[in-house]
Write a protein that holds these residues in place. Sequence first.
Motif, mmCIF file in Angstrom:
data_model
loop_
_atom_site.group_PDB
_atom_site.id
_atom_site.type_symbol
_atom_site.label_atom_id
_atom_site.label_comp_id
_atom_site.label_asym_id
_atom_site.label_seq_id
_atom_site.Cartn_x
_atom_site.Cartn_y
_atom_site.Cartn_z
ATOM 1 N N LEU A 28 -14.692 -65.043 53.392
ATOM 2 C CA LEU A 28 -15.191 -63.897 52.846
ATOM 3 C C LEU A 28 -15.895 -63.024 54.148
ATOM 4 O O LEU A 28 -15.773 -61.714 54.266
ATOM 5 N N ALA A 29 -16.768 -63.608 54.951
ATOM 6 C CA ALA A 29 -17.610 -62.968 56.038
ATOM 7 C C ALA A 29 -16.548 -62.424 57.107
ATOM 8 O O ALA A 29 -16.570 -61.336 57.408
ATOM 9 N N PRO A 160 -27.380 -69.212 52.639
ATOM 10 C CA PRO A 160 -26.407 -68.123 52.332
ATOM 11 C C PRO A 160 -26.025 -67.344 53.208
ATOM 12 O O PRO A 160 -27.035 -66.837 54.241
ATOM 13 N N SER A 161 -24.967 -66.822 53.303
ATOM 14 C CA SER A 161 -24.438 -65.452 54.112
ATOM 15 C C SER A 161 -25.468 -64.387 54.162
ATOM 16 O O SER A 161 -26.137 -63.923 53.073
ATOM 17 N N TRP A 162 -25.600 -63.712 55.287
ATOM 18 C CA TRP A 162 -26.285 -62.519 55.303
ATOM 19 C C TRP A 162 -25.743 -61.239 54.266
ATOM 20 O O TRP A 162 -26.356 -60.462 53.765
ATOM 21 N N LEU A 170 -33.046 -61.606 51.844
ATOM 22 C CA LEU A 170 -34.131 -62.686 52.021
ATOM 23 C C LEU A 170 -33.832 -63.307 53.306
ATOM 24 O O LEU A 170 -34.530 -63.975 54.256
ATOM 25 N N VAL A 171 -32.373 -63.484 53.677
ATOM 26 C CA VAL A 171 -31.997 -64.447 54.686
ATOM 27 C C VAL A 171 -31.712 -63.719 56.062
ATOM 28 O O VAL A 171 -31.425 -64.269 57.185
ATOM 29 N N GLY A 172 -31.778 -62.364 55.761
ATOM 30 C CA GLY A 172 -31.350 -61.313 56.969
ATOM 31 C C GLY A 172 -32.248 -61.823 58.134
ATOM 32 O O GLY A 172 -31.743 -62.003 59.376
ATOM 33 N N ASP A 182 -23.944 -62.314 62.958
ATOM 34 C CA ASP A 182 -24.001 -63.074 61.808
ATOM 35 C C ASP A 182 -22.571 -63.314 60.956
ATOM 36 O O ASP A 182 -22.639 -64.395 60.370
ATOM 37 N N THR A 183 -21.488 -62.709 61.383
ATOM 38 C CA THR A 183 -20.289 -63.075 60.997
ATOM 39 C C THR A 183 -19.751 -64.509 61.453
ATOM 40 O O THR A 183 -19.420 -65.544 60.626
#
Length: 285
Positions: A28-29, A160-162, A170-172, A182-183
């Motif tokens: 998905l990313a 979890p993904s950004w 939160l995870v950014g 991030d990808t």
Amino acid sequence: FLLVRYLTHDNCAAVISGVIFAFAPYHLARSLVTFNFATSGMWIPLYILVLLKSIQSGQGRYVILAPLILALTFASNPYYAIFLGLFTIFYLIYYLVVHRGPEVRRSVLRRLIGMGGLMVLFLVPFAWLLLAHPRDDAILFSHVEDTFQWGADLLAFFIPSWHHSLVGDLVGPLYARFTGNDTEQTVYVGYTVLALAAVAAWKAPRAETRLWLLIALAFFVLALGPFLHIAGQHRFTVGNVELFLPLPDYLMYQYLPFLRGARVSSRFAVVLMLRDAVLYLWGPE
């Protein structure tokens, strides 16, 4: 779906495993920026399915299909072709260790020679295209320095993904600390899937899961890159000494030419996604 149905003859498990792999955060990313990585993901389970059939049954059609699919994978995504080449090596070593005997080895060797010859034949058109129409942005060989920033951060496997719709904000800040982008650092599988895979590894017969667990360990280490990164840090202080922690990839990128083309190490994680999808079939019973 086809791979898991071949392994279990269970359509329900095959459907769920297919969904786990197709909609993994990794795919998905990448669909947000490099859609070809999402669409070319189909070659991975398809090749593995045909490889298993070609080695286990020796039927001529699978001996022909395996190198053809690997050549098509190379045409659509050279990274995945490298991954599948490594998977083939790991699988053959495992198969020959488990199935000993001169007759088995001679049979496998004959199939490998046939598949290797066909592979060369199928790759000739692509090799001609690369030589006749070179591209400046084609990176065939990378130095360790070029791959340094593209290893997966150890922490990224558990975050979890950004782009997650609920916890992305939160995870950014954590993703901002990772090297690369991030990808490429989206290697998270999902806690539910991880839990099911752990149950499968614990309860299923070792003969069923050993191969996939060994493959997972190998590709997990490869995804980490040539040096260990944890929460964006790659230098670790012990006393007054500052250390780097080299991983097996370091030697591979230095001395294995075909592996040096896979400079973005974190992409090895796609095989981990497949591993967890396959292990699901032993977990939910």
